[in-house]
Design an enzyme around this catalytic site. Structure first.
Site, PDB file in Angstrom:
ATOM      1  N   ARG A 138      -2.401 -12.460   3.545  1.00  0.00           N
ATOM      2  CA  ARG A 138      -3.845 -11.463   2.825  1.00  0.00           C
ATOM      3  C   ARG A 138      -4.177 -11.878   1.488  1.00  0.00           C
ATOM      4  O   ARG A 138      -3.366 -12.016   0.828  1.00  0.00           O
ATOM      5  CB  ARG A 138      -4.134  -9.779   3.018  1.00  0.00           C
ATOM      6  CG  ARG A 138      -3.789  -9.459   4.317  1.00  0.00           C
ATOM      7  CD  ARG A 138      -5.839 -10.005   5.044  1.00  0.00           C
ATOM      8  NE  ARG A 138      -5.945 -10.079   4.390  1.00  0.00           N
ATOM      9  CZ  ARG A 138      -7.268  -9.809   4.150  1.00  0.00           C
ATOM     10  NH1 ARG A 138      -7.449  -8.404   4.366  1.00  0.00           N
ATOM     11  NH2 ARG A 138      -8.376  -9.594   3.534  1.00  0.00           N
ATOM     12  N   HIS A 184      -6.681  -8.473  -2.625  1.00  0.00           N
ATOM     13  CA  HIS A 184      -8.568  -8.339  -2.027  1.00  0.00           C
ATOM     14  C   HIS A 184      -8.668  -6.336  -2.714  1.00  0.00           C
ATOM     15  O   HIS A 184      -7.459  -5.871  -2.659  1.00  0.00           O
ATOM     16  CB  HIS A 184      -8.639  -8.437  -1.245  1.00  0.00           C
ATOM     17  CG  HIS A 184      -7.372  -7.471   0.053  1.00  0.00           C
ATOM     18  ND1 HIS A 184      -6.626  -8.542   0.425  1.00  0.00           N
ATOM     19  CD2 HIS A 184      -7.838  -6.800   0.793  1.00  0.00           C
ATOM     20  CE1 HIS A 184      -6.167  -8.151   1.283  1.00  0.00           C
ATOM     21  NE2 HIS A 184      -6.765  -6.425   1.294  1.00  0.00           N
ATOM     22  N   TYR A 220       0.845  -0.847   0.408  1.00  0.00           N
ATOM     23  CA  TYR A 220       0.452  -0.093   0.116  1.00  0.00           C
ATOM     24  C   TYR A 220       0.825   1.438  -0.153  1.00  0.00           C
ATOM     25  O   TYR A 220       1.874   0.861   0.621  1.00  0.00           O
ATOM     26  CB  TYR A 220      -1.145   0.268   0.861  1.00  0.00           C
ATOM     27  CG  TYR A 220      -2.032  -1.278   1.022  1.00  0.00           C
ATOM     28  CD1 TYR A 220      -3.397  -0.641   0.550  1.00  0.00           C
ATOM     29  CD2 TYR A 220      -2.155  -2.135   1.805  1.00  0.00           C
ATOM     30  CE1 TYR A 220      -4.064  -2.031   0.479  1.00  0.00           C
ATOM     31  CE2 TYR A 220      -2.848  -2.631   1.462  1.00  0.00           C
ATOM     32  CZ  TYR A 220      -3.828  -2.592   0.875  1.00  0.00           C
ATOM     33  OH  TYR A 220      -4.942  -3.798   1.328  1.00  0.00           O
ATOM     34  N   HIS A 267     -10.587  -3.342  -0.936  1.00  0.00           N
ATOM     35  CA  HIS A 267     -11.425  -3.194  -0.419  1.00  0.00           C
ATOM     36  C   HIS A 267     -12.864  -1.266  -1.066  1.00  0.00           C
ATOM     37  O   HIS A 267     -12.654  -0.801  -2.120  1.00  0.00           O
ATOM     38  CB  HIS A 267     -10.391  -1.680   0.846  1.00  0.00           C
ATOM     39  CG  HIS A 267      -9.825  -2.397   1.930  1.00  0.00           C
ATOM     40  ND1 HIS A 267      -9.401  -2.695   2.416  1.00  0.00           N
ATOM     41  CD2 HIS A 267      -8.169  -2.817   1.204  1.00  0.00           C
ATOM     42  CE1 HIS A 267      -9.095  -3.964   2.836  1.00  0.00           C
ATOM     43  NE2 HIS A 267      -8.211  -3.697   2.470  1.00  0.00           N
TER      44      HIS A 267
END
Length: 254
Positions: free
Chosen positions: A169, A172, A120, A174
């Site tokens: 994780r 994905h 990120y 959000h």
């Protein structure tokens, strides 16, 4: 939001027709021992269910005039079209629907995600994967009259997280959906069909029903894929009802 929509909401409240309450039992528990940070973050007291007010139902909303031409194109919006992000190009699309499968138009949909390496753009993300200088990881759009939305983006990478010894994780994205006012917001995640990390993820495992977890998995949609350009994944967002999408917040209210 149009004046007609606002008047309809006011009439529904005035006529004694409140919003259909959310089914708390259908959502993941706030406390799950395998999801370590939920142990300290989970509420220790029963949640309270509060009725929405006129202000929450008819307050300010986000309009089309605030959207930029690249806001739903995460491949180009960070550099304003000067250079593309690196990674597998994908189209994320779908519809926002109510509990009766009717479209929810003019609602703000926002997404945020890791880059193709699983990192990120955030100061606290210290994963070894490099940042992409051409990728910001955020986008937004407004649903059309049929409740449709779409984003052109990069498939996010999986990444490790400090939960158990070797937890990762799944890939994905959000998703945040606003209602008729900023007081109405729901947050969820979209996973990708065929990802082997989904059944291994403690966060995904907080959803105990397989059918409910499947509602967060977007199937490949070759009909909307563009040859020699991108694959498409279809992710419909259902706000309430037996087929509702699982949300991370507000299980107690709107």
């Amino acid at each position: 939001m149009t004046d007609t929509t606002t008047d309809a909401i006011k009439d529904r409240i005035r006529d004694g027709g409140p919003l259909i309450p959310r089914n708390r039992a259908a959502h993941p528990p706030a406390y799950d021992v395998d999801y370590k940070t939920s142990v300290t973050r989970a509420p220790r007291w029963p949640l309270l269910s509060l009725d929405s007010t006129i202000t929450e139902e008819t307050g300010p909303t986000f309009g089309h005039d605030l959207l930029g031409p690249l806001d739903n194109n995460l491949i180009l919006n960070w550099t304003r079209g000067e250079a593309p992000a690196v990674g597998e190009r994908i189209l994320m699309h779908g519809r926002v629907l109510d509990e009766n499968a009717r479209p929810v138009p003019n609602t703000l949909v926002e997404i945020w995600q890791a880059n193709a390496g699983g990192r990120y753009r955030h100061m606290k993300d210290t994963y070894f994967a490099p940042l992409d200088p051409n990728f910001g990881g955020c986008g937004r759009t407004i649903t059309d009259d049929n409740g449709c939305y779409e984003f052109l983006t990069i498939r996010p990478g999986a990444y490790p997280w400090p939960n158990r010894a070797n937890d990762w994780r799944p890939m994905h994205i959000h998703v945040s959906v606003f209602g008729h006012a900023f007081g109405q917001r729901l947050i969820s995640q979209m996973y990708f069909e065929g990802d082997p990390l989904i059944p291994l993820c403690p966060i995904a495992a907080t959803i105990k029903s397989r059918s409910q977890l499947d509602s967060l998995v977007a199937p490949l949609d070759m009909a909307r894929s563009k040859p020699m350009d991108y694959l498409a994944y279809k992710f419909d967002i259902v706000l309430r009802g037996r087929r509702q999408t699982m949300f991370e917040n507000k299980p107690e209210g709107m």
